[in-house]
Write a protein that holds these residues in place. Structure first.
Motif, short mmCIF file in Angstrom:
data_model
loop_
_atom_site.label_atom_id
_atom_site.label_comp_id
_atom_site.label_asym_id
_atom_site.label_seq_id
_atom_site.Cartn_x
_atom_site.Cartn_y
_atom_site.Cartn_z
N SER A 107 14.95 1.60 105.57
CA SER A 107 16.25 0.96 105.73
C SER A 107 16.32 0.06 106.96
CB SER A 107 17.35 2.03 105.80
OG SER A 107 17.13 2.89 106.90
N GLY A 108 15.39 0.24 107.90
CA GLY A 108 15.37 -0.61 109.09
C GLY A 108 14.43 -1.78 109.00
N SER A 109 13.87 -2.03 107.83
CA SER A 109 12.85 -3.06 107.65
C SER A 109 13.31 -4.16 106.71
CB SER A 109 11.58 -2.44 107.07
OG SER A 109 11.06 -1.43 107.92
N ALA A 110 13.17 -5.40 107.15
CA ALA A 110 13.31 -6.51 106.23
C ALA A 110 12.13 -6.50 105.26
CB ALA A 110 13.38 -7.82 106.98
N MET A 111 12.36 -6.98 104.06
CA MET A 111 11.33 -6.96 103.02
C MET A 111 11.16 -8.36 102.43
SD MET A 111 10.47 -3.77 102.90
CE MET A 111 9.56 -3.67 101.36
N GLY A 112 9.97 -8.59 101.90
CA GLY A 112 9.72 -9.89 101.29
C GLY A 112 8.85 -9.77 100.05
N GLU A 150 -3.08 -20.64 97.92
CA GLU A 150 -2.67 -19.80 99.04
C GLU A 150 -1.54 -18.86 98.61
OE1 GLU A 150 -5.10 -21.20 102.12
OE2 GLU A 150 -3.26 -20.18 102.68
N ARG A 151 -1.45 -17.75 99.29
CA ARG A 151 -0.33 -16.85 99.06
C ARG A 151 0.93 -17.52 99.62
NH1 ARG A 151 -1.12 -10.54 100.29
NH2 ARG A 151 -3.00 -11.15 99.13
N GLU A 152 1.97 -17.55 98.81
CA GLU A 152 3.17 -18.28 99.22
C GLU A 152 4.41 -17.39 99.20
OE1 GLU A 152 4.06 -21.49 96.54
OE2 GLU A 152 4.39 -20.15 94.83
N PHE A 153 5.36 -17.76 100.02
CA PHE A 153 6.62 -17.04 100.12
C PHE A 153 7.45 -17.24 98.86
CE2 PHE A 153 10.40 -15.36 101.92
CZ PHE A 153 11.44 -16.21 101.58
N VAL A 154 8.09 -16.16 98.42
CA VAL A 154 9.00 -16.23 97.27
C VAL A 154 10.43 -15.92 97.71
CG1 VAL A 154 9.58 -15.27 95.02
CG2 VAL A 154 7.17 -15.61 95.65
N ALA A 155 10.64 -14.75 98.29
CA ALA A 155 11.99 -14.34 98.68
C ALA A 155 11.91 -13.25 99.73
CB ALA A 155 12.77 -13.85 97.47
N ALA A 156 12.98 -13.11 100.50
CA ALA A 156 13.05 -12.06 101.52
C ALA A 156 14.47 -11.58 101.66
CB ALA A 156 12.52 -12.58 102.85
N ILE A 157 14.61 -10.36 102.19
CA ILE A 157 15.92 -9.76 102.33
C ILE A 157 15.97 -8.97 103.64
CG2 ILE A 157 15.25 -7.69 101.01
CD1 ILE A 157 18.14 -7.78 99.80
N SER A 158 17.08 -9.06 104.33
CA SER A 158 17.24 -8.35 105.60
C SER A 158 17.38 -6.86 105.38
CB SER A 158 18.45 -8.90 106.34
OG SER A 158 19.63 -8.70 105.57
#
Length: 124
Positions: free
Chosen positions: A30-35, A44-52
């Motif tokens: 619960s204290g970790s942002a996730m992606g 290359e590995r690319e960013f898709v989405a993240a959440i606080s």
């Protein structure tokens, strides 16, 4: 340490939907942002989405913003990626990642913990 296990990938047709899940264990989730990130063959590995940490802030790449939604359930230690209107170019291995901090980030370097990935294949 954080252990992350992705699930929900598969073979679908263009226009279909999938929901990926990432179950976390170990460090306080619960204290970790996730992606979510993805890597297509030869790319290359690319960013898709993240959440606080609290779900109050979400980020998404331009290519998926109108189609994918990230969410989390801290009671279940799980983060989700709802993927709608899938396209062949979404084909990739999708990876879940965890930060040590609260805030959502877009850079791979900000995520020390990674799952093994789940394959998503979209046929035309």
């Amino acid at each position: 340490q954080v252990q992350l296990v992705e699930s929900g990938g598969g073979l679908v047709q263009a226009g279909d939907s999938l929901r990926l899940s990432c179950a976390a264990s170990g460090r306080t989730f619960s204290g970790s942002a996730m992606g979510w990130f993805r890597q297509a063959p030869g790319k290359e590995r690319e960013f898709v989405a993240a959440i606080s940490w609290d779900g109050g802030t979400t980020l998404a790449s331009d290519s998926v913003r109108d189609r994918f939604t990230i969410s989390r359930d801290n009671a279940k230690n799980t983060v989700y990626l709802q993927m709608n209107s899938l396209k062949p170019e979404d084909t990739a291995v999708y990876y879940c990642a965890a930060r040590s901090g609260f805030f959502a980030k877009m850079s791979r370097a900000d995520y020390p913990y990674w799952g093994r990935g789940t394959q998503v294949t979209v046929s035309s």
